[in-house]
Motif scaffolding. Structure first.
Motif, PDB file in Angstrom:
ATOM      1  N   ALA A  59     -15.123  22.189 -38.452  1.00 32.66           N
ATOM      2  CA  ALA A  59     -15.589  20.804 -38.329  1.00 32.66           C
ATOM      3  C   ALA A  59     -15.844  20.426 -36.872  1.00 32.66           C
ATOM      4  CB  ALA A  59     -14.570  19.854 -38.945  1.00 32.66           C
ATOM      5  N   HIS A  60     -15.352  21.252 -35.953  1.00 32.52           N
ATOM      6  CA  HIS A  60     -15.512  21.006 -34.516  1.00 32.52           C
ATOM      7  C   HIS A  60     -16.386  22.079 -33.865  1.00 32.52           C
ATOM      8  CE1 HIS A  60     -12.383  17.994 -35.020  1.00 32.52           C
ATOM      9  NE2 HIS A  60     -11.752  18.904 -35.740  1.00 32.52           N
ATOM     10  N   LYS A  61     -17.174  22.768 -34.718  1.00 28.60           N
ATOM     11  CA  LYS A  61     -18.088  23.821 -34.261  1.00 28.60           C
ATOM     12  C   LYS A  61     -17.358  24.980 -33.579  1.00 28.60           C
ATOM     13  CE  LYS A  61     -22.157  20.843 -33.854  1.00 28.60           C
ATOM     14  NZ  LYS A  61     -21.855  19.921 -34.820  1.00 28.60           N
ATOM     15  N   GLN A  62     -16.181  25.327 -34.104  1.00 28.76           N
ATOM     16  CA  GLN A  62     -15.396  26.435 -33.588  1.00 28.76           C
ATOM     17  C   GLN A  62     -15.292  27.514 -34.664  1.00 28.76           C
ATOM     18  OE1 GLN A  62     -11.869  24.115 -32.895  1.00 28.76           O
ATOM     19  NE2 GLN A  62     -12.318  23.910 -30.713  1.00 28.76           N
ATOM     20  N   LYS A  63     -15.218  28.767 -34.254  1.00 26.24           N
ATOM     21  CA  LYS A  63     -15.043  29.888 -35.173  1.00 26.24           C
ATOM     22  C   LYS A  63     -13.564  30.254 -35.215  1.00 26.24           C
ATOM     23  CE  LYS A  63     -15.943  33.799 -37.399  1.00 26.24           C
ATOM     24  NZ  LYS A  63     -16.425  33.929 -38.725  1.00 26.24           N
ATOM     25  N   ALA A  64     -12.933  30.090 -36.360  1.00 21.13           N
ATOM     26  CA  ALA A  64     -11.518  30.419 -36.522  1.00 21.13           C
ATOM     27  C   ALA A  64     -11.337  31.931 -36.563  1.00 21.13           C
ATOM     28  CB  ALA A  64     -10.970  29.791 -37.796  1.00 21.13           C
ATOM     29  N   LEU A  65     -10.434  32.439 -35.718  1.00 25.72           N
ATOM     30  CA  LEU A  65     -10.126  33.866 -35.692  1.00 25.72           C
ATOM     31  C   LEU A  65      -8.765  34.145 -36.304  1.00 25.72           C
ATOM     32  CD1 LEU A  65     -11.314  34.573 -32.046  1.00 25.72           C
ATOM     33  CD2 LEU A  65     -12.621  34.857 -34.165  1.00 25.72           C
ATOM     34  N   LEU A  66      -7.851  33.182 -36.155  1.00 26.09           N
ATOM     35  CA  LEU A  66      -6.476  33.361 -36.602  1.00 26.09           C
ATOM     36  C   LEU A  66      -5.824  31.994 -36.723  1.00 26.09           C
ATOM     37  CD1 LEU A  66      -4.251  35.625 -36.934  1.00 26.09           C
ATOM     38  CD2 LEU A  66      -3.664  35.132 -34.567  1.00 26.09           C
ATOM     39  N   THR A  67      -4.940  31.841 -37.696  1.00 26.95           N
ATOM     40  CA  THR A  67      -4.210  30.584 -37.825  1.00 26.95           C
ATOM     41  C   THR A  67      -2.736  30.836 -38.110  1.00 26.95           C
ATOM     42  OG1 THR A  67      -4.181  28.409 -38.883  1.00 26.95           O
ATOM     43  CG2 THR A  67      -4.653  30.289 -40.304  1.00 26.95           C
ATOM     44  N   CYS A  68      -1.921  29.903 -37.661  1.00 32.25           N
ATOM     45  CA  CYS A  68      -0.481  29.940 -37.918  1.00 32.25           C
ATOM     46  C   CYS A  68      -0.074  28.595 -38.506  1.00 32.25           C
ATOM     47  CB  CYS A  68       0.278  30.196 -36.615  1.00 32.25           C
ATOM     48  SG  CYS A  68       2.080  30.252 -36.827  1.00 32.25           S
ATOM     49  N   ASP A  69       0.518  28.627 -39.663  1.00 34.04           N
ATOM     50  CA  ASP A  69       1.001  27.421 -40.332  1.00 34.04           C
ATOM     51  C   ASP A  69       2.301  26.993 -39.660  1.00 34.04           C
ATOM     52  OD1 ASP A  69       1.923  25.463 -42.069  1.00 34.04           O
ATOM     53  OD2 ASP A  69       1.692  26.692 -43.869  1.00 34.04           O
ATOM     54  N   VAL A  70       2.295  25.861 -38.988  1.00 36.05           N
ATOM     55  CA  VAL A  70       3.520  25.375 -38.346  1.00 36.05           C
ATOM     56  C   VAL A  70       4.101  24.142 -39.040  1.00 36.05           C
ATOM     57  CG1 VAL A  70       3.142  26.430 -36.087  1.00 36.05           C
ATOM     58  CG2 VAL A  70       2.168  24.183 -36.551  1.00 36.05           C
ATOM     59  N   ASN A 112       4.392  38.675 -33.306  1.00 34.15           N
ATOM     60  CA  ASN A 112       4.761  40.053 -32.969  1.00 34.15           C
ATOM     61  C   ASN A 112       4.929  40.989 -34.163  1.00 34.15           C
ATOM     62  OD1 ASN A 112       4.893  39.923 -30.044  1.00 34.15           O
ATOM     63  ND2 ASN A 112       6.550  38.479 -30.381  1.00 34.15           N
ATOM     64  N   HIS A 113       5.040  40.418 -35.377  1.00 37.86           N
ATOM     65  CA  HIS A 113       5.311  41.278 -36.530  1.00 37.86           C
ATOM     66  C   HIS A 113       4.418  41.022 -37.741  1.00 37.86           C
ATOM     67  CE1 HIS A 113       8.859  42.800 -34.505  1.00 37.86           C
ATOM     68  NE2 HIS A 113       9.191  41.543 -34.245  1.00 37.86           N
ATOM     69  N   LEU A 114       3.771  39.871 -37.810  1.00 34.96           N
ATOM     70  CA  LEU A 114       3.027  39.540 -39.018  1.00 34.96           C
ATOM     71  C   LEU A 114       1.519  39.440 -38.832  1.00 34.96           C
ATOM     72  CD1 LEU A 114       5.437  36.809 -40.431  1.00 34.96           C
ATOM     73  CD2 LEU A 114       5.265  39.207 -41.113  1.00 34.96           C
ATOM     74  N   VAL A 115       1.070  39.129 -37.644  1.00 32.83           N
ATOM     75  CA  VAL A 115      -0.366  38.941 -37.421  1.00 32.83           C
ATOM     76  C   VAL A 115      -1.114  40.249 -37.631  1.00 32.83           C
ATOM     77  CG1 VAL A 115      -2.121  38.460 -35.674  1.00 32.83           C
ATOM     78  CG2 VAL A 115      -0.114  37.008 -35.837  1.00 32.83           C
ATOM     79  N   ASN A 116      -2.216  40.140 -38.334  1.00 31.69           N
ATOM     80  CA  ASN A 116      -3.118  41.276 -38.513  1.00 31.69           C
ATOM     81  C   ASN A 116      -4.196  41.141 -37.433  1.00 31.69           C
ATOM     82  OD1 ASN A 116      -5.104  43.081 -39.273  1.00 31.69           O
ATOM     83  ND2 ASN A 116      -4.821  42.715 -41.469  1.00 31.69           N
ATOM     84  N   TRP A 117      -3.944  41.733 -36.264  1.00 27.38           N
ATOM     85  CA  TRP A 117      -4.857  41.600 -35.139  1.00 27.38           C
ATOM     86  C   TRP A 117      -6.200  42.268 -35.416  1.00 27.38           C
ATOM     87  CZ3 TRP A 117      -3.934  37.878 -31.970  1.00 27.38           C
ATOM     88  CH2 TRP A 117      -2.622  37.476 -31.725  1.00 27.38           C
ATOM     89  N   ASP A 118      -6.227  43.300 -36.252  1.00 25.68           N
ATOM     90  CA  ASP A 118      -7.497  43.932 -36.616  1.00 25.68           C
ATOM     91  C   ASP A 118      -8.377  42.951 -37.393  1.00 25.68           C
ATOM     92  OD1 ASP A 118      -6.857  46.356 -35.398  1.00 25.68           O
ATOM     93  OD2 ASP A 118      -5.908  47.128 -37.231  1.00 25.68           O
ATOM     94  N   PHE A 119      -7.766  42.161 -38.264  1.00 24.21           N
ATOM     95  CA  PHE A 119      -8.505  41.134 -39.013  1.00 24.21           C
ATOM     96  C   PHE A 119      -9.083  40.094 -38.064  1.00 24.21           C
ATOM     97  CE2 PHE A 119      -8.521  36.996 -41.195  1.00 24.21           C
ATOM     98  CZ  PHE A 119      -9.397  37.271 -42.226  1.00 24.21           C
ATOM     99  N   ALA A 120      -8.294  39.660 -37.085  1.00 23.10           N
ATOM    100  CA  ALA A 120      -8.769  38.693 -36.099  1.00 23.10           C
ATOM    101  C   ALA A 120      -9.931  39.273 -35.299  1.00 23.10           C
ATOM    102  CB  ALA A 120      -7.638  38.260 -35.177  1.00 23.10           C
ATOM    103  N   ALA A 121      -9.832  40.550 -34.937  1.00 18.89           N
ATOM    104  CA  ALA A 121     -10.917  41.206 -34.186  1.00 18.89           C
ATOM    105  C   ALA A 121     -12.192  41.292 -35.033  1.00 18.89           C
ATOM    106  CB  ALA A 121     -10.474  42.596 -33.727  1.00 18.89           C
TER     107      ALA A 121
END
Length: 75
Positions: free
Chosen positions: A27-38, A60-69
């Motif tokens: 909605a702010h013209k940004q491309k989401a690469l990764l999100t964390c529910d806080v 450090n243990h849950l993020v799928n950095w390959d997916f973000a890439a």
């Protein structure tokens, strides 16, 4: 506060942003690469009030950095 923390790409640069409720980076013209529910419901049973420990574990243990890439490549 409660909401969502995002790693986004906007105009060729990376940004960390936050949203609340149903707001999304698109909605702010940004491309989401990764999100964390806080929102507290995301971590309270496992981490109680230790939000920093939850975020550290998430990054450090849950993020799928390959997916973000992959999201970045497809931006």
């Amino acid at each position: 506060g409660s909401g969502w923390a995002w790693l986004v790409e906007e105009g060729g640069t990376f940004k960390i942003t936050k949203t609340a409720n149903a707001d999304l980076p698109i909605a702010h013209k940004q491309k989401a690469l990764l999100t964390c529910d806080v929102w507290e419901h995301a971590y309270y049973l496992d981490f109680q009030n230790a939000r920093p420990t939850y975020i550290d574990t998430f990054l450090n243990h849950l993020v799928n950095w390959d997916f973000a890439a992959t999201n970045l490549k497809n931006a």
